[in-house]
Design an enzyme around this catalytic site. Structure first.
Site, PDB file in Angstrom:
ATOM      1  N   LYS A  30     -39.263  55.531  33.300  1.00 44.67           N
ATOM      2  CA  LYS A  30     -38.654  54.880  32.130  1.00 44.67           C
ATOM      3  C   LYS A  30     -37.790  55.861  31.323  1.00 44.67           C
ATOM      4  CE  LYS A  30     -40.154  50.719  32.830  1.00 44.67           C
ATOM      5  NZ  LYS A  30     -39.199  49.660  33.198  1.00 44.67           N
TER       6      LYS A  30
ATOM      7  N   ILE B 294     -46.109  44.469  25.128  1.00 41.78           N
ATOM      8  CA  ILE B 294     -45.694  43.058  25.191  1.00 41.78           C
ATOM      9  C   ILE B 294     -46.698  42.294  26.053  1.00 41.78           C
ATOM     10  CG2 ILE B 294     -43.801  41.483  25.771  1.00 41.78           C
ATOM     11  CD1 ILE B 294     -43.026  43.636  23.674  1.00 41.78           C
TER      12      ILE B 294
ATOM     13  N   SER C  69     -38.895  51.646  28.373  1.00 39.45           N
ATOM     14  CA  SER C  69     -40.205  51.440  27.733  1.00 39.45           C
ATOM     15  C   SER C  69     -40.366  52.496  26.653  1.00 39.45           C
ATOM     16  CB  SER C  69     -41.331  51.604  28.754  1.00 39.45           C
ATOM     17  OG  SER C  69     -42.575  51.700  28.089  1.00 39.45           O
TER      18      SER C  69
ATOM     19  N   ASN D  33     -34.540  44.462  35.000  1.00 34.71           N
ATOM     20  CA  ASN D  33     -35.847  44.299  34.350  1.00 34.71           C
ATOM     21  C   ASN D  33     -37.043  44.519  35.285  1.00 34.71           C
ATOM     22  OD1 ASN D  33     -37.824  42.903  32.314  1.00 34.71           O
ATOM     23  ND2 ASN D  33     -37.949  41.656  34.166  1.00 34.71           N
TER      24      ASN D  33
ATOM     25  N   TYR E  34     -44.898  56.160  35.503  1.00 34.11           N
ATOM     26  CA  TYR E  34     -44.183  55.096  34.778  1.00 34.11           C
ATOM     27  C   TYR E  34     -43.293  55.685  33.662  1.00 34.11           C
ATOM     28  CZ  TYR E  34     -43.720  50.687  32.149  1.00 34.11           C
ATOM     29  OH  TYR E  34     -43.242  49.580  31.485  1.00 34.11           O
TER      30      TYR E  34
ATOM     31  N   ALA F 100     -37.390  38.231  37.387  1.00 31.93           N
ATOM     32  CA  ALA F 100     -37.200  37.056  36.525  1.00 31.93           C
ATOM     33  C   ALA F 100     -38.241  35.975  36.746  1.00 31.93           C
ATOM     34  CB  ALA F 100     -35.801  36.475  36.758  1.00 31.93           C
TER      35      ALA F 100
HETATM   36  P1  NAP Z   1     -44.533  41.445  34.917  1.00 37.87           P
HETATM   37  O1  NAP Z   1     -44.976  40.285  34.102  1.00 37.87           O
HETATM   38  O2  NAP Z   1     -45.493  42.132  35.794  1.00 37.87           O
HETATM   39  O3  NAP Z   1     -43.244  40.972  35.775  1.00 37.87           O
HETATM   40  C1  NAP Z   1     -42.617  41.876  36.634  1.00 37.87           C
HETATM   41  C2  NAP Z   1     -41.482  41.179  37.333  1.00 37.87           C
HETATM   42  O4  NAP Z   1     -40.837  42.145  38.202  1.00 37.87           O
HETATM   43  C3  NAP Z   1     -41.927  40.027  38.203  1.00 37.87           C
HETATM   44  O5  NAP Z   1     -40.953  39.000  38.174  1.00 37.87           O
HETATM   45  C4  NAP Z   1     -41.996  40.657  39.584  1.00 37.87           C
HETATM   46  O6  NAP Z   1     -41.882  39.661  40.577  1.00 37.87           O
HETATM   47  C5  NAP Z   1     -40.785  41.596  39.533  1.00 37.87           C
HETATM   48  N1  NAP Z   1     -40.847  42.689  40.511  1.00 37.87           N
HETATM   49  C6  NAP Z   1     -41.843  43.581  40.701  1.00 37.87           C
HETATM   50  N2  NAP Z   1     -41.546  44.407  41.707  1.00 37.87           N
HETATM   51  C7  NAP Z   1     -40.328  44.027  42.177  1.00 37.87           C
HETATM   52  C8  NAP Z   1     -39.491  44.488  43.224  1.00 37.87           C
HETATM   53  N3  NAP Z   1     -39.840  45.525  44.012  1.00 37.87           N
HETATM   54  N4  NAP Z   1     -38.317  43.868  43.423  1.00 37.87           N
HETATM   55  C9  NAP Z   1     -37.952  42.810  42.664  1.00 37.87           C
HETATM   56  N5  NAP Z   1     -38.694  42.333  41.647  1.00 37.87           N
HETATM   57  C10 NAP Z   1     -39.882  42.932  41.425  1.00 37.87           C
HETATM   58  O7  NAP Z   1     -43.912  42.590  33.980  1.00 37.87           O
HETATM   59  P2  NAP Z   1     -43.274  42.535  32.501  1.00 37.87           P
HETATM   60  O8  NAP Z   1     -44.313  42.946  31.548  1.00 37.87           O
HETATM   61  O9  NAP Z   1     -42.543  41.258  32.305  1.00 37.87           O
HETATM   62  O10 NAP Z   1     -42.248  43.754  32.607  1.00 37.87           O
HETATM   63  C11 NAP Z   1     -40.852  43.585  32.789  1.00 37.87           C
HETATM   64  C12 NAP Z   1     -40.182  44.919  32.534  1.00 37.87           C
HETATM   65  O11 NAP Z   1     -40.461  45.349  31.203  1.00 37.87           O
HETATM   66  C13 NAP Z   1     -40.660  46.039  33.452  1.00 37.87           C
HETATM   67  O12 NAP Z   1     -39.581  46.886  33.776  1.00 37.87           O
HETATM   68  C14 NAP Z   1     -41.649  46.782  32.587  1.00 37.87           C
HETATM   69  O13 NAP Z   1     -41.808  48.114  32.991  1.00 37.87           O
HETATM   70  C15 NAP Z   1     -40.981  46.654  31.239  1.00 37.87           C
HETATM   71  N6  NAP Z   1     -41.892  46.859  30.119  1.00 37.87           N
HETATM   72  C16 NAP Z   1     -42.945  46.015  29.921  1.00 37.87           C
HETATM   73  C17 NAP Z   1     -43.801  46.243  28.850  1.00 37.87           C
HETATM   74  C18 NAP Z   1     -44.967  45.362  28.541  1.00 37.87           C
HETATM   75  O14 NAP Z   1     -45.728  45.683  27.610  1.00 37.87           O
HETATM   76  N7  NAP Z   1     -45.173  44.249  29.235  1.00 37.87           N
HETATM   77  C19 NAP Z   1     -43.571  47.334  28.003  1.00 37.87           C
HETATM   78  C20 NAP Z   1     -42.495  48.174  28.251  1.00 37.87           C
HETATM   79  C21 NAP Z   1     -41.659  47.921  29.306  1.00 37.87           C
HETATM   80  P3  NAP Z   1     -42.534  39.880  42.038  1.00 37.87           P
HETATM   81  O15 NAP Z   1     -43.899  40.406  41.822  1.00 37.87           O
HETATM   82  O16 NAP Z   1     -42.476  38.562  42.700  1.00 37.87           O
HETATM   83  O17 NAP Z   1     -41.611  40.813  42.692  1.00 37.87           O
END
Ligand code: NAP
Length: 249
Positions: A165, A194, A148, A96, A161, A26
């Protein structure tokens, strides 16, 4: 009227107490956008990330931050106990947190495969494993797992990945079937491309890959997550909703 019939002696369950949502990952990107929208919808928030929180985000409702690695079963167990002690209940879980460690299959390091599976898939299991007993006692709850479009159609360079997913979808449907008789729903959202830190270094031919021709914003995912948490979604479970500009159709 005896004291037990007075309104303030009614069990907490009957009061219009704030509902409580746990959001992992978050601190930025999609998780932060979901947290903000849930706060605007009146939820109290338990926000989770693995890095230290420098300061708690200021939203319109109560927020408590927790530092935990979602892939660590015992750490998640202890954190959920703290959240229960801090808030008294958990109504919504947004699973998430996620990472990428991309590479072609011929070059993918075992550690990169394992880390992505541990955080993206086992992490979701860990949260559900420890929060579902609380929801079962409440006889209500909403679990929303972030998958995803890669989990639906695959993606070259993302075997780890996409596998995690796709696993989220099996997890979602199995949990949905198990917990449905107790009034708990479990659904998945499959975002496309995204704009977040996760995708900032990727060059994607948007016009070719995405029928709507543009990338999505974290708020697009947040709107769907808040809907799935709402009363309007009470009859939806085991579903995977693509929010991807048509990328995965
Ligand atoms: P992001 O901006 O990289 O944010 C990831 C978040 O997850 C951060 O708050 C991070 O905080 C936290 N995190 C990472 N490893 C963690 C761990 N081991 N324990 C607890 N928290 C952890 O990614 P996002 O794009 O918002 O993605 C969020 C979700 O959507 C993910 O599951 C991703 O696979 C999915 N998704 C994203 C996209 C896209 O295009 N962006 C597309 C499909 C799916 P810390 O680093 O401080 O832990």
């Amino acid at each position: 009227m005896s004291i037990t019939q007075l309104p303030w002696r009614r069990p907490c369950r009957e009061w219009s107490l704030s509902r409580v949502a746990v959001v992992t990952g978050a601190s930025r990107g999609i998780g932060a956008a979901i947290a903000k929208r849930l706060s605007e919808a009146g939820y109290e928030l338990a926000l989770v990330a693995s890095s230290p929180w420098l300061e708690a985000p200021v939203y319109s409702s109560r927020v408590v931050t927790y530092q935990a690695d979602v892939s660590d079963y015992e750490a998640v167990k202890a954190m959920v106990a703290r959240i229960k002690a801090d808030f008294g209940r958990i109504d919504v879980l947004i699973n998430n947190a996620g990472i990428t460690r991309d590479g072609l299959i011929l070059q993918m390091a075992e550690a990169d495969y394992d880390r992505v599976m541990d955080i993206n898939l086992k992490g979701q299991f860990n949260l559900i494993r420890h929060i579902s007993p609380i929801m079962l006692r409440q006889k209500s709850g909403r679990i929303i797992n972030i998958s995803s479009v890669a989990g639906l159609i695959g993606n070259a360079g993302q075997t780890n990945y996409a596998t995690a997913k796709a696993g989220t979808i099996g997890l979602t449907k199995s949990v949905a079937r198990e917990l449905a008789p107790r009034g708990i729903t479990c659904n998945a959202i499959a975002p496309g491309f995204i704009e977040t830190d996760m995708t900032k270094d990727l060059e994607v031919p948007l016009q070719q890959m995405i029928p709507l021709g543009v990338s999505g914003q974290p708020e697009d995912i947040a709107a769907t997550a808040v809907f799935l948490a709402s009363e309007g979604a009470r009859y939806i479970t085991g579903e995977v909703i693509r929010v991807d500009g048509g990328m995965g159709m």
